[in-house]
Design a protein around this motif. Structure first.
Motif, PDB file in Angstrom:
ATOM      1  N   GLU A 220      75.248 -37.007 -49.918  1.00 11.60           N
ATOM      2  CA  GLU A 220      75.924 -36.180 -48.907  1.00 11.60           C
ATOM      3  C   GLU A 220      75.287 -34.805 -48.713  1.00 11.60           C
ATOM      4  O   GLU A 220      75.362 -34.235 -47.644  1.00 11.60           O
TER       5      GLU A 220
ATOM      6  N   SER B 162      76.491 -40.490 -55.052  1.00 15.02           N
ATOM      7  CA  SER B 162      77.714 -39.744 -54.781  1.00 15.02           C
ATOM      8  C   SER B 162      77.768 -38.436 -55.561  1.00 15.02           C
ATOM      9  O   SER B 162      77.494 -38.410 -56.761  1.00 15.02           O
TER      10      SER B 162
ATOM     11  N   HIS C 180      82.474 -32.225 -50.621  1.00 16.86           N
ATOM     12  CA  HIS C 180      82.220 -33.644 -50.871  1.00 16.86           C
ATOM     13  C   HIS C 180      82.838 -34.560 -49.835  1.00 16.86           C
ATOM     14  O   HIS C 180      82.178 -35.385 -49.238  1.00 16.86           O
TER      15      HIS C 180
ATOM     16  N   GLY D 231      81.347 -34.134 -46.439  1.00 18.34           N
ATOM     17  CA  GLY D 231      79.939 -34.517 -46.441  1.00 18.34           C
ATOM     18  C   GLY D 231      79.786 -36.025 -46.528  1.00 18.34           C
ATOM     19  O   GLY D 231      78.990 -36.631 -45.815  1.00 18.34           O
ATOM     20  N   ARG D 232      80.557 -36.605 -47.412  1.00 11.87           N
ATOM     21  CA  ARG D 232      80.509 -38.052 -47.606  1.00 11.87           C
ATOM     22  C   ARG D 232      80.936 -38.775 -46.329  1.00 11.87           C
ATOM     23  O   ARG D 232      80.349 -39.764 -45.925  1.00 11.87           O
TER      24      ARG D 232
ATOM     25  N   SER E 146      72.611 -31.358 -43.322  1.00 16.74           N
ATOM     26  CA  SER E 146      73.996 -31.668 -42.991  1.00 16.74           C
ATOM     27  C   SER E 146      74.711 -30.345 -42.792  1.00 16.74           C
ATOM     28  O   SER E 146      74.274 -29.314 -43.289  1.00 16.74           O
TER      29      SER E 146
ATOM     30  N   THR F  72      84.274 -45.107 -49.506  1.00 15.83           N
ATOM     31  CA  THR F  72      83.147 -44.559 -48.773  1.00 15.83           C
ATOM     32  C   THR F  72      82.921 -45.313 -47.477  1.00 15.83           C
ATOM     33  O   THR F  72      82.601 -44.731 -46.459  1.00 15.83           O
TER      34      THR F  72
ATOM     35  N   LEU G 282      78.176 -38.491 -43.715  1.00 14.51           N
ATOM     36  CA  LEU G 282      77.044 -39.339 -44.069  1.00 14.51           C
ATOM     37  C   LEU G 282      77.338 -40.800 -43.710  1.00 14.51           C
ATOM     38  O   LEU G 282      76.471 -41.520 -43.243  1.00 14.51           O
TER      39      LEU G 282
END
Lengths: 447, 726
Positions: free
Chosen positions: A353, A76, A136, A139-140, A131, A185, A143
């Protein structure tokens, strides 16, 4: 309420019926050859280890089904590719991080991975990840779900897809577990709450409060559950909503868990000290160990989170601190899975990510977010180890060969699990979605 | 859950030698003065005024920059507008909403009954369920005025500060420790103080965005907002734009936004407002002087002295510097035609009320080598950060007011008027555009006084209707009533703890424990220079630079004294007790509160006092409290550990087995079975049992005896009705 009955110990019949139903689901949707094997494994509750999944016949046309389980290690914050698996020795961009050789000719990794360097024969490194989300949260989200974050819908993560499309093998344990990921997540998204992950905060504490208080006899507990069920039924009648039903679901699951003979899966204290030591005593190491125990008890998707990769400041100091837990725990996990014959059926993923900028911000000696190019790892579960897939340019700025989008990575994982990439699932609002949003599985990664 | 560790939050700070010690107590005693809201308000006003005069550091910063007042204004936290004015605003909102509903052929829900209303009001305004005593008091009030009276009373109570603090902590990402080990306590203190003072919202935003100076100067905690994102000024800007202007720019950091009009260049023009931002308030030259001193000490005096000096420099230098040079550099991979990679851009804002600054471009050395390309921009300050703050928090900014009225509306109705108000797009339209416009007008006319604004919302007929249940109702939702929703983690925790600890809101403190030591440490050091620093340190001893060590020592001493006190209680020895009390007081503790925390459990305080955020495995986190890394990332989703905790954890350990909890005391006090059942229902669900419920539980009592009451409490606390708000 079924749970009260379950709790009183007359659960065998129910459990068996449920098991066979689940087993059917699993078998019906996945590879035919594992019929006897995995069915027996679920019912007998001793996992079958040497099943050659995906040998030949596959129920879903075109899907691989080489893996039964996934252990997903989520880095992370955005793991720097330049300082881990995509080094650029001799450039200004590299900074002080140095490359070391590994047990595979031609593959070099960061000096911070002395243990892992001896397992590279099991690992496929993808150095061409891409990506389009450089923040964050976004992106997270991408993903984990393959979709962009939207205001109007929440998308399921891979474990939820797996649970939805193939059901659980072990009816008393949740289909997927998320360890240390208190950022949310993993999620069931628009799918029914029963597909949501079970979150574990501290792996060494296991599943807290999973035992009935000593002072409360079983019959009293059953009576309470009965009164509760009646009271809640009345409330639900007036307020029949998904978030209300979700609590019925988690209470059902909780009681099933309390009564499960597999509850010990959560108790890593049962592992020998030497094993716990080998995985590393930190929370990530113990999380990896817990993941292995859960996999052994037929939980099929476990995510373990290692945070702290957001190295805007003092990148090199922080990398030096972040890498050792990953090095030690992943090495221990791979070795352990291998020794137990589990690696063949368990896909281990290291995902993040985004990467970090090749440029080093001099004023704070850090690297910023860099989604244009980064690295992820795959191992086990049918993956051909000892390879590096894809390539970035001389400084690690852009992908120049075999770009793998985040959706492609997810499609590859789904493919390994035998999930149907093209099957459309509709959200309650009637919108169509697929497991990896039309990502393409990278078949070259498989043996 | 009580693992026996000493919890630093148990200990009130030593009274600031230069401030009236009554301050903290003044605040926390309000809850005791039940029924006397007015007196409470006077006290609030008093403590705020007294705190404003006491601090030279705060005054200094207020003087040096009048645009960034860091002293505390006299408390405006009592309602300032007349009841009539509030009523007429509420009536206007209702008129608009109802006529719109009629147009949509939707029926507004009927008025909610008083019992349900009171529970809703408590949860919404003070973040916990009402106690039995509060319910009784409400019921004694005259029917026609009690709703309005309690709205005003609760909005100005410490409970509201605590609840609002939880909400804003999620938005502003409060943390006890910010990045780079800078303490977040002054930031926490700033937010609580702002809420106590009911500082106008636009002013709060200006203070956050324009903050500068030392982090540990009393009154300057707003610096935490920028320090929070040390090294990430771009992310901080994107978060500000999202939180205060409901606009997502973060995509444009790497490329032109695919669907919205934002260009990558615009992102950097916005970032330019914070150009030259430094994460220390000292000039680089001064900082270098201290660094050299550290090295010298390491060489001459050894590691221990070095550590002490390093800590001192850290305390002294933490803060925000650079008021903004209005310049930013485009990234090296910039690929659009309107500029070249690494070009400088000047500050320019998005939106129609845009502002544009014209700093003089510095002459840049020719780039000879590759590694020069990331040189920070060196240019004089033109106060561009203040300009940015004023632009964001301006009545002319088309999205500033819109976002805050949607926030407030969402807090009370469960859904905002414009869906996803933190991701507004060109085409975003409110469900009732006219209503939104009217709310914006009122917000402006109230000068962003959130208490007054909330008074209006709470007094509407719309808020006081029966709750709307999304799925089970066939019709679409257009605010026929507030939405049914799960309590937040903090509401659940505070409600459970209300059943254990009497006068729970006493545990709310404005000044976080330990922060005073930081302020004092900074103050003692601040007049210094590298040359005088060593002398100051020698004079004042190590405590100055290690407030935590000081606190730990106080804790140990207090624990030892408490053991003696407890022995005194067991032996009924009044003299021993008295002596121990005196010793505790000498330690600077609030003795009553200290003893109370020992009696009911040191960890049983309001969620706002638990720690920012609560530790990872805490009840609060399990039920969805944010980890404070990203803005607004709390959640209300169900999961299995929550169920297990309620089934076998908190309820069993802290309530059923407790002998002195509020609930068990009152259950004991009720004599007849009927009364006991009623007590359980009113305490937990804030309503009496229905006839059917009474009948069922009476049957259980007859069959199972006293054990049935335990079953009852357990059942009610595990019920949907407890964790959902109607």
């Amino acid at each position: 309420m079924d749970d009260a009955r379950l709790y009183l110990g007359s659960d065998d019949v129910t459990r068996r019926a449920f098991l066979s139903r689940t087993a059917q689901t699993w078998l019906g949707l996945s590879a035919v050859p594992i019929l006897g094997a995995s069915g027996a494994s679920a019912l007998g509750n001793t996992s079958l280890r040497n099943t050659s999944l995906g040998d030949d016949a596959v129920a879903i046309p075109g899907s691989l089904a080489t893996a039964r389980n996934v252990i997903y290690l989520y880095m992370s914050g955005g793991m720097s590719h330049l300082d881990t698996f995509d080094l650029k020795p001799g450039t200004d961009e590299q900074g002080p991080t140095e490359a070391i050789s590994t047990n595979v000719d031609g593959i070099r990794v960061s000096q911070h991975f002395p243990f892992l360097s001896q397992h590279m024969d099991k690992i496929a490194v993808i150095n061409s990840m891409f990506s389009h989300q450089g923040a964050h949260l976004q992106g997270r989200y991408l993903l984990h779900t393959s979709y962009e974050q939207r205001g109007t819908i929440e998308h399921p993560s891979m474990g939820a897809w797996l649970s939805r499309l193939q059901g659980n093998i072990n009816p008393t344990l949740p289909g997927h577990v998320s360890i240390g990921g208190n950022n949310g997540t993993a999620s069931a998204g628009f799918l029914e709450p029963k597909h949501a992950p079970l979150p574990i905060g501290d792996p060494s504490k296991g599943l807290a409060h999973s035992a009935r208080p000593d002072a409360v006899p079983a019959d009293v507990y059953a009576r309470r559950l009965d009164r509760l069920q009646k009271m809640n039924a009345a409330f639900r009648k007036k307020h029949d909503r998904k978030d209300v039903r979700a609590y019925d679901e988690v209470y059902d699951q909780a009681v099933r868990l309390m009564n499960s003979s597999d509850l010990k899966a959560f108790d890593i204290a049962q592992e020998p000290d030497a094993v716990r030591e080998a995985y590393g005593r930190d929370s990530f190491g113990q999380g990896c160990l817990l993941a292995r125990r859960l996999i052994e008890h037929d939980v099929r998707f476990v995510e373990v989170v290692l945070g702290g990769w957001d190295t805007h400041n003092e990148n090199f100091e922080n990398i030096e601190e972040r890498c050792p837990p990953l090095d030690r725990s992943l090495s221990a996990l791979l070795a352990d899975l291998d020794a137990r014959g589990l690696l063949e059926e368990t896909l281990v993923v290291v995902g993040t990510e985004f990467g970090r900028t090749p440029e080093i911000r001099r004023e704070r000696n850090g690297r910023d977010h860099h989604p244009q190019a980064f690295s992820c790892l795959l191992a086990g579960g049918g993956i051909k180890g000892g390879q590096v897939y894809g390539k970035t340019d001389a400084t690690g700025q852009n992908v120049i060969e075999k770009q793998v989008k985040v959706q492609d990575l997810n499609a590859t994982i789904a493919d390994a699990l035998g999930l149907p990439l093209s099957e459309t699932i509709y959200s309650p609002s009637g919108r169509p979605f697929t497991v990896a949003d039309k990502g393409r599985s990278v078949r070259e990664l498989f043996a | 859950m009580d693992d026996g560790r000493l919890d630093p939050t148990d200990f009130p700070p030593r009274p600031n030698p230069r401030g009236p010690a009554s301050r903290r107590r003044g605040f926390t005693s309000i809850a005791l003065l039940s029924g006397s809201a007015l007196l409470g308000l006077v006290l609030l006003a008093h403590l705020a005024t007294s705190s404003s005069a006491q601090d030279s550091a705060a005054e200094k910063y207020a003087d040096s920059d009048p645009a960034k007042p860091t002293t505390v204004e006299p408390a405006p936290s009592q309602p300032r507008r007349s009841s009539e004015e509030i009523e007429s605003a509420a009536a206007e909102l209702d008129r608009i909403l109802e006529s719109r509903l009629e147009g949509l052929e939707l029926e507004p829900n009927p008025n909610v009954d008083d019992t349900t209303f009171l529970r809703r009001l408590f949860l919404d305004v003070v973040g916990r369920i009402p106690t039995a005593a509060e319910q009784a008091e409400f019921n004694r009030d005259s029917k026609d005025v009690r709703r309005s009276r309690w709205i005003d009373r609760l909005l100005t109570s410490p409970g509201h500060v605590s609840h609002a603090f939880n909400y804003w902590s999620d938005v502003l990402r409060m943390k006890n420790r910010l990045n780079n080990q800078v303490s977040g306590l002054p930031y926490v203190h700033w937010l609580k103080q702002s809420l106590v003072d009911n500082k106008p919202y636009d002013q709060q935003v200006k203070e956050l965005l324009g903050a500068s100076g030392p982090a540990y100067a009393r009154g300057n905690g707003a610096t935490g907002y920028l320090l929070r994102d040390r090294g990430m000024p771009l992310d901080n800007m994107a978060t500000s734009v999202r939180v205060f202007l409901g606009t997502r720019l973060e995509c444009a950091q790497c490329h032109n936004h695919p669907t919205e009009p934002w260009k990558q260049r615009q992102f950097f023009e916005m970032a330019a407002f914070a150009g030259g931002l430094r994460y220390s308030h000292l000039e680089p030259r001064e900082l270098r002087g201290y660094r050299q001193l550290q090295q010298r000490v390491r060489k001459d005096d050894g590691q221990q002295a070095f550590r002490q000096v390093r800590r001192a420099v850290f305390t002294l230098s933490a803060g925000i510097g650079g008021d903004g040079n209005g310049l930013a550099r485009l990234p090296s991979d910039y690929e659009y035609d309107d500029a070249k990679p690494r070009d400088l851009v000047t500050a320019k804002s998005i939106f129609s009320n845009g502002i544009e600054l014209h700093p003089k471009l510095p002459r840049e050395p020719r780039r000879k080598r590759k590694n020069r390309r990331n040189r920070p921009v060196n240019a004089p300050s033109i106060d561009s950060r203040t300009a940015f703050a004023s632009w964001v928090a301006s009545t002319d900014n088309p999205r500033f007011t819109r976002v805050i009225v949607n926030r407030m509306w969402e807090r009370y109705f469960g859904q905002s008027l414009t869906p996803k108000f933190d991701d507004l797009k060109g085409e975003s339209v409110a469900i009732h555009p006219e209503l939104e416009a009217s709310l914006e007008r009122w917000m402006r006319s109230f000068d962003y006084d959130l208490i007054e604004f909330q008074r209006v919302l709470l007094r509407t007929r719309a808020y006081q209707r029966k709750a709307f249940c999304l799925e089970s109702s066939k019709s679409r939702y257009a605010f026929q009533g507030p939405l049914l929703r799960r309590l937040t983690a903090e509401q659940l925790w505070d409600s459970l703890v209300t059943l254990v600890v009497p006068d729970l809101d006493d545990t709310v403190r404005v000044e976080p424990p330990g922060v005073a030591a930081l302020y004092n440490g900074y103050e003692a050091l601040e007049s210094g220079s590298p040359d005088t620093l060593l002398a100051t340190l020698q004079e004042s001893g190590p405590a100055l630079t290690d407030p935590r060590a000081q606190m730990r020592q106080t804790q140990r001493q207090a624990q030892a004294i408490f053991r003696r006190y407890h022995r005194g209680v067991r032996r009924r020895d009044a003299e021993v007790q008295q002596k121990a009390r005196a010793e505790l007081e000498a330690l600077g503790l609030d003795v009553d509160r200290f003893l109370k925390s020992r009696r009911y459990g040191r960890d049983l305080v309001r969620a706002s006092e638990v720690g920012q955020p609560a530790p990872a495995a805490h009840f609060l986190r399990e039920f969805g409290q944010s980890d404070r890394d990203q803005t607004e990332s709390s959640h209300q989703d169900a999961n299995v550990p929550q169920a297990l905790r309620l089934l076998n954890g908190f309820v069993d350990q802290r309530l059923l087995r407790s002998k002195n909890s509020v609930l068990s005391t009152n259950l004991k006090r009720a004599k007849r079975p009927q009364a006991k059942i009623r007590t359980a229902f009113t305490h937990i669900l804030s309503r009496p049992p229905s006839q059917e419920e009474s009948r069922l539980w009476l049957a259980d009592v007859r069959q199972y005896g006293n054990a049935a009451y335990q079953d009852l409490v357990w059942t009610l606390l595990n019920s949907h009705e407890f964790r959902f708000q109607r």
